[in-house]
Design a protein around this motif. Sequence first.
Motif, mmCIF file in Angstrom:
data_model
loop_
_atom_site.group_PDB
_atom_site.id
_atom_site.type_symbol
_atom_site.label_atom_id
_atom_site.label_comp_id
_atom_site.label_asym_id
_atom_site.label_seq_id
_atom_site.Cartn_x
_atom_site.Cartn_y
_atom_site.Cartn_z
ATOM 1 N N GLU A 1 0.842 -1.197 0.000
ATOM 2 C CA GLU A 1 0.000 0.000 0.000
ATOM 3 C C GLU A 1 0.878 1.249 0.000
ATOM 4 O OE1 GLU A 1 -3.196 -0.123 -0.271
ATOM 5 O OE2 GLU A 1 -3.501 -2.271 0.081
ATOM 6 N N VAL A 2 0.347 2.305 -0.590
ATOM 7 C CA VAL A 2 1.036 3.597 -0.541
ATOM 8 C C VAL A 2 1.203 3.999 0.922
ATOM 9 C CG1 VAL A 2 0.841 6.055 -1.083
ATOM 10 C CG2 VAL A 2 0.222 4.342 -2.795
ATOM 11 N N GLY A 3 2.400 4.442 1.266
ATOM 12 C CA GLY A 3 2.708 4.824 2.639
ATOM 13 C C GLY A 3 3.415 3.753 3.440
ATOM 14 N N ASP A 4 3.469 2.521 2.929
ATOM 15 C CA ASP A 4 4.160 1.445 3.642
ATOM 16 C C ASP A 4 5.641 1.771 3.817
ATOM 17 O OD1 ASP A 4 1.855 -0.027 3.774
ATOM 18 O OD2 ASP A 4 2.467 -1.570 2.336
ATOM 19 N N ARG A 5 6.186 1.421 4.990
ATOM 20 C CA ARG A 5 7.628 1.523 5.247
ATOM 21 C C ARG A 5 8.269 0.230 4.764
ATOM 22 N NH1 ARG A 5 9.463 1.551 10.258
ATOM 23 N NH2 ARG A 5 11.060 3.161 10.052
ATOM 24 N N VAL A 6 9.176 0.344 3.785
ATOM 25 C CA VAL A 6 9.724 -0.844 3.150
ATOM 26 C C VAL A 6 11.240 -0.739 3.008
ATOM 27 C CG1 VAL A 6 7.607 -1.365 1.871
ATOM 28 C CG2 VAL A 6 9.348 0.119 0.833
ATOM 29 N N MET A 7 11.854 -1.909 2.790
ATOM 30 C CA MET A 7 13.277 -1.985 2.457
ATOM 31 C C MET A 7 13.411 -3.089 1.426
ATOM 32 S SD MET A 7 14.588 -3.713 6.023
ATOM 33 C CE MET A 7 13.929 -5.289 6.590
ATOM 34 N N ALA B 1 17.385 0.166 8.580
ATOM 35 C CA ALA B 1 16.673 -0.626 7.567
ATOM 36 C C ALA B 1 17.476 -0.721 6.278
ATOM 37 C CB ALA B 1 15.298 -0.016 7.296
ATOM 38 N N ALA B 2 18.130 0.379 5.892
ATOM 39 C CA ALA B 2 18.926 0.371 4.657
ATOM 40 C C ALA B 2 20.160 -0.501 4.781
ATOM 41 C CB ALA B 2 19.329 1.802 4.294
ATOM 42 N N ALA B 3 20.561 -0.815 6.014
ATOM 43 C CA ALA B 3 21.753 -1.637 6.241
ATOM 44 C C ALA B 3 21.452 -3.130 6.219
ATOM 45 C CB ALA B 3 22.373 -1.268 7.596
ATOM 46 N N LEU B 4 20.181 -3.511 5.997
ATOM 47 C CA LEU B 4 19.789 -4.906 6.167
ATOM 48 C C LEU B 4 19.546 -5.736 4.903
ATOM 49 C CD1 LEU B 4 17.372 -4.936 9.243
ATOM 50 C CD2 LEU B 4 19.478 -6.235 8.963
ATOM 51 N N PRO B 5 18.864 -5.248 3.867
ATOM 52 C CA PRO B 5 18.339 -6.165 2.838
ATOM 53 C C PRO B 5 19.370 -7.086 2.196
ATOM 54 C CG PRO B 5 17.371 -3.991 2.582
ATOM 55 C CD PRO B 5 18.440 -3.856 3.614
ATOM 56 N N LEU B 6 20.474 -6.551 1.744
ATOM 57 C CA LEU B 6 21.469 -7.378 1.056
ATOM 58 C C LEU B 6 22.065 -8.418 1.998
ATOM 59 C CD1 LEU B 6 22.972 -7.931 -1.559
ATOM 60 C CD2 LEU B 6 24.651 -6.203 -0.901
ATOM 61 N N GLY B 7 22.428 -7.994 3.201
ATOM 62 C CA GLY B 7 22.996 -8.920 4.167
ATOM 63 C C GLY B 7 22.004 -9.981 4.607
ATOM 64 N N LEU B 8 20.762 -9.568 4.857
ATOM 65 C CA LEU B 8 19.731 -10.521 5.269
ATOM 66 C C LEU B 8 19.482 -11.570 4.203
ATOM 67 C CD1 LEU B 8 16.780 -8.611 7.015
ATOM 68 C CD2 LEU B 8 18.229 -10.384 7.998
ATOM 69 N N MET B 9 19.312 -11.120 2.965
ATOM 70 C CA MET B 9 18.985 -12.058 1.896
ATOM 71 C C MET B 9 20.163 -12.971 1.582
ATOM 72 S SD MET B 9 16.490 -9.815 -0.590
ATOM 73 C CE MET B 9 16.252 -11.154 -1.761
ATOM 74 N N THR B 10 21.386 -12.434 1.630
ATOM 75 C CA THR B 10 22.570 -13.255 1.364
ATOM 76 C C THR B 10 22.777 -14.296 2.451
ATOM 77 O OG1 THR B 10 23.633 -11.414 0.187
ATOM 78 C CG2 THR B 10 25.049 -13.207 0.926
ATOM 79 N N ALA B 11 22.729 -13.851 3.707
ATOM 80 C CA ALA B 11 22.947 -14.779 4.815
ATOM 81 C C ALA B 11 21.837 -15.825 4.878
ATOM 82 C CB ALA B 11 23.031 -14.006 6.132
#
Length: 298
Positions: free
Chosen positions: A53-59, A89-99
């Motif tokens: 939805e518009v307004g969602d907080r996402v990464m 939040a910006a520090a997480l997506p790549l590391g989370l998905m890789t690990a």
Amino acid sequence: MVAVHASGVNRADLLQRRGKYVQEALRRPGPVVAGMEVAGEVLAIGDEVTGVEVGDRVMAMCEGSYAEQAVVHHRLLLPVPAGLSWEEAAALPLGLMTAYDALFGAGEFAPGEAVLVSSATSIVGRIAVQLARAGGASVVVGTSRSAEGRERILALGANHAVDGAAEDVAERIEEATGGRKIDVVVDQVGASLFAAHLRVLAVGGRLISVGRLGGAAVSADLNQLALNRITVRGVTFRTRTLDEYAAIAEGVRKNVLDKVAANLVRPAVDHVLPIESAAEAQDLVATGVHQGKIVLTV
């Protein structure tokens, strides 16, 4: 369409700006815009998008996060857990998905198994240590070449921290674990520790090659591989399809984000700079002296 509040800076960005790192599944027509992970607020969605939805907080992992706005496929969006700042939040997506992909996907980790994470003070390494602990590992071992790094590994919840530059790393690991063999190795070092990793793996053990900081070319004792029925697998995002990206993102949503919300897995932010200082941020990454993520804010 996401209004970018923060963007993670990665070593791959240095390759990206030289035209040597392309994520084909995320590539859009036109000039390449740097940046591979974003945190922000949804501004607009396509007619067929569901679950957002518009307004969602996402990464998310994406292409072109060094910008005021970024377009992200909705299947790759991860909700930002409550309590996380945009920078975290910006520090997480790549590391989370890789690990997650290395440990639970390719590594087929199960509760009760023993996990070794080499170069465990890196972004992916830190998250892998925390995920292993939160996922019920019986033993978690991390390697680091510095005493300070080994202290940080223990503070993350690892049972043991071993000197990655020791004369006999395998012997040190076996001493630390009391002879307990390792079921899953998340290997970010490559050639310089490959033989040691093979020695400490249990029968049926899995070695997952994530990085090659210590070199890419190895020689292996194939008898050791065969007798212990060891599996060696490589992981990368560069050759993934969009469906494969989406499957990993779905796994993170279902199995990992609750651990972030519960503070069992946390990002480490070292430097926060404005987007106008993107070149300086990349120079900091190139030095390798940072002890957490470098993040750009918009």
